[in-house]
Design a protein around this motif. Structure first.
Motif, mmCIF file in Angstrom:
data_model
loop_
_atom_site.group_PDB
_atom_site.id
_atom_site.type_symbol
_atom_site.label_atom_id
_atom_site.label_comp_id
_atom_site.label_asym_id
_atom_site.label_seq_id
_atom_site.Cartn_x
_atom_site.Cartn_y
_atom_site.Cartn_z
ATOM 1 N N ASN A 186 -8.025 -1.222 -13.764
ATOM 2 C CA ASN A 186 -8.173 -0.189 -13.392
ATOM 3 C C ASN A 186 -6.684 -0.180 -12.603
ATOM 4 O OD1 ASN A 186 -10.745 -1.330 -13.619
ATOM 5 N ND2 ASN A 186 -11.328 -0.107 -11.368
ATOM 6 N N CYS A 198 -8.180 7.263 -9.721
ATOM 7 C CA CYS A 198 -8.939 6.115 -8.794
ATOM 8 C C CYS A 198 -8.697 5.056 -7.453
ATOM 9 C CB CYS A 198 -9.201 4.657 -9.536
ATOM 10 S SG CYS A 198 -9.685 3.359 -9.510
ATOM 11 N N CYS A 248 -18.402 8.000 -6.365
ATOM 12 C CA CYS A 248 -17.401 7.446 -6.526
ATOM 13 C C CYS A 248 -16.821 9.074 -6.710
ATOM 14 C CB CYS A 248 -16.979 7.349 -8.068
ATOM 15 S SG CYS A 248 -14.839 6.896 -8.395
ATOM 16 N N CYS A 284 -11.046 -0.508 -3.878
ATOM 17 C CA CYS A 284 -12.045 0.890 -4.583
ATOM 18 C C CYS A 284 -12.854 1.258 -3.401
ATOM 19 C CB CYS A 284 -12.387 -0.358 -5.404
ATOM 20 S SG CYS A 284 -14.624 1.379 -5.480
HETATM 21 FE FE1 SF4 Z 1 -11.999 3.830 -8.797
HETATM 22 FE FE2 SF4 Z 1 -13.606 2.613 -7.320
HETATM 23 FE FE3 SF4 Z 1 -14.291 4.866 -8.674
HETATM 24 FE FE4 SF4 Z 1 -13.912 3.025 -10.196
HETATM 25 S S1 SF4 Z 1 -15.639 3.255 -8.663
HETATM 26 S S2 SF4 Z 1 -12.884 4.494 -11.034
HETATM 27 S S3 SF4 Z 1 -12.598 1.936 -9.289
HETATM 28 S S4 SF4 Z 1 -12.681 4.345 -6.526
#
Ligand code: SF4
Ligand code: 13P
Length: 349
Positions: free
Chosen positions: A141, A113, A306, A219
């Motif tokens: 997170n 992440c 993601c 993010c």
């Molecule tokens: Fe991380 Fe963004 Fe993926 Fe959520 S959406 S896991 S905050 S990178």
């Protein structure tokens, strides 16, 4: 979940997914889901699925689905021997922090992440030295070593409540810059970023009424949305309801009609009568909302997946149960300290 034959698994998945993927793909995925559900019972496992899981997985194998806070709560109370976390590593780590006696499995080796990678425990210790006595709130997170340096964690669904539960006129809020800016705006706080503006920040601090001290984590999914995306859509669909996750920039959140956690967005669509919806968040969640609410007109304009959530597949989930992989471990001294911060978060609704 009562899905004890292949045909019943397939029927259930076809009903949900027929508008989202071709029939042959549903049949293929149903075979995997059937095997997973059999093995899940044999191994006395529970599967938790984050709202961002791809539609075939989300709609077949999880015993529970939800946002980060809901899944943390479930991980803390399950009586199963194994927790398979269909989400990313920091979520599986949180489950291990709360339920150390369970075997916690993450179906992909990495599933990272960008927010969690933006900060370390050492960074938090340095900020504490710089601002002695100021409470530290971290967005969930982040990894266990960061949680261990934290007074209280929060998620997107309780960040405001967590901030408002604290005494004093300063708080260190890490690591998501945009969530911090959104919460600051919502609660009428000033915000500074001492790492990038050290001199100005220190001079300004005494003059600010209530200060949040932030960090520049972002993010990599939500930072991609722009106000222009919203303006363009509103031109074409003036009656569209725009929903943005609070990891989007404050400008995007301000230009939207609603902002909330993933589950709050799902509930908002369910209860709203709007003729069209635009979701500014991870794209698979749009598919999952369509599967649940086929009558709603979700504008299929999202192309932001993601890459970390995307690592979790039905194939990997099956292998996770077959091979007991990948086992999440958190060193006990870190776990105990991190648990205090997560427990305090779970207590705040
Ligand atoms: Fe991380 Fe963004 Fe993926 Fe959520 S959406 S896991 S905050 S990178
Ligand atoms: P929530 O499900 O808590 O809203 O979090 C979203 C998220 O970014 C997880 O990566």
């Amino acid at each position: 979940m009562g899905r004890d034959t292949f045909e019943s698994t397939y029927d259930m998945m076809r009903d949900k997914l027929r508008g989202i993927m071709p029939e042959f793909e549903i049949r293929h995925k149903a075979e995997l889901a059937y095997q997973i559900n059999q093995l899940k019972v044999e191994r006395n496992a529970v599967i938790l699925g984050h709202n961002y899981m791809e539609a075939a997985l989300f709609n077949s194998v999880p015993d529970y689905t939800g946002d980060s806070l809901q899944l943390s709560r479930l991980a803390a109370t399950t009586d199963k021997d194994i927790i398979v976390f269909c989400g990313v590593r920091f979520m599986a780590e949180t489950a291990k922090i709360l339920s150390p006696e369970k075997t916690v499995l993450l179906p992909a080796k990495k599933a990272g992440c960008s927010l969690a990678a933006s900060i370390t425990g050492e960074d938090v210790r340095r900020l504490r030295e710089q601002y002695p006595g100021v409470p530290v709130v971290t967005y969930v997170n982040c990894y266990a070593d960061v949680k261990a340096e934290t007074d209280i964690c929060c998620t997107s669904s309780n960040a405001k409540a967590v901030i408002e539960s604290l005494d004093g006129d300063r708080v260190i809020f890490l690591p998501d810059e945009y969530l911090a800016r959104n919460v600051a705006r919502e609660t009428g706080r000033d915000i500074i970023f001492p790492v990038t503006e050290p001199r100005a920040s220190e001079e300004d601090l005494p003059n600010l009424k209530y200060t949040m001290i932030g960090w520049h984590g972002r993010c990599e999914v939500h930072e991609k949305f722009t106000v222009e995306d919203i303006t363009n859509i509103r031109k074409q669909f003036p009656d569209v309801l725009v929903l943005a996750h609070p990891e989007c920039s404050p400008q995007v959140v301000e230009a939207s009609d609603f902002s909330g956690s993933t589950s709050a967005m799902i509930s908002k669509v369910k209860e709203s009568e709007a003729p069209h919806y635009l979701l500014l968040t991870e794209c698979s969640m749009g598919d999952n909302i369509i599967a649940e609410n086929p009558e709603k007109d979700m504008l299929r304009l999202c192309s932001v997946r993601c890459p970390h959530m995307n690592e979790i597949t039905l194939e990997d989930t099956l292998e996770a149960l077959q091979k007991t992989q990948y086992v999440i471990e958190v060193p006990e001294d870190i776990r105990v300290r991190a648990k205090r911060a997560v427990d305090r978060m779970v207590e705040i609704g």
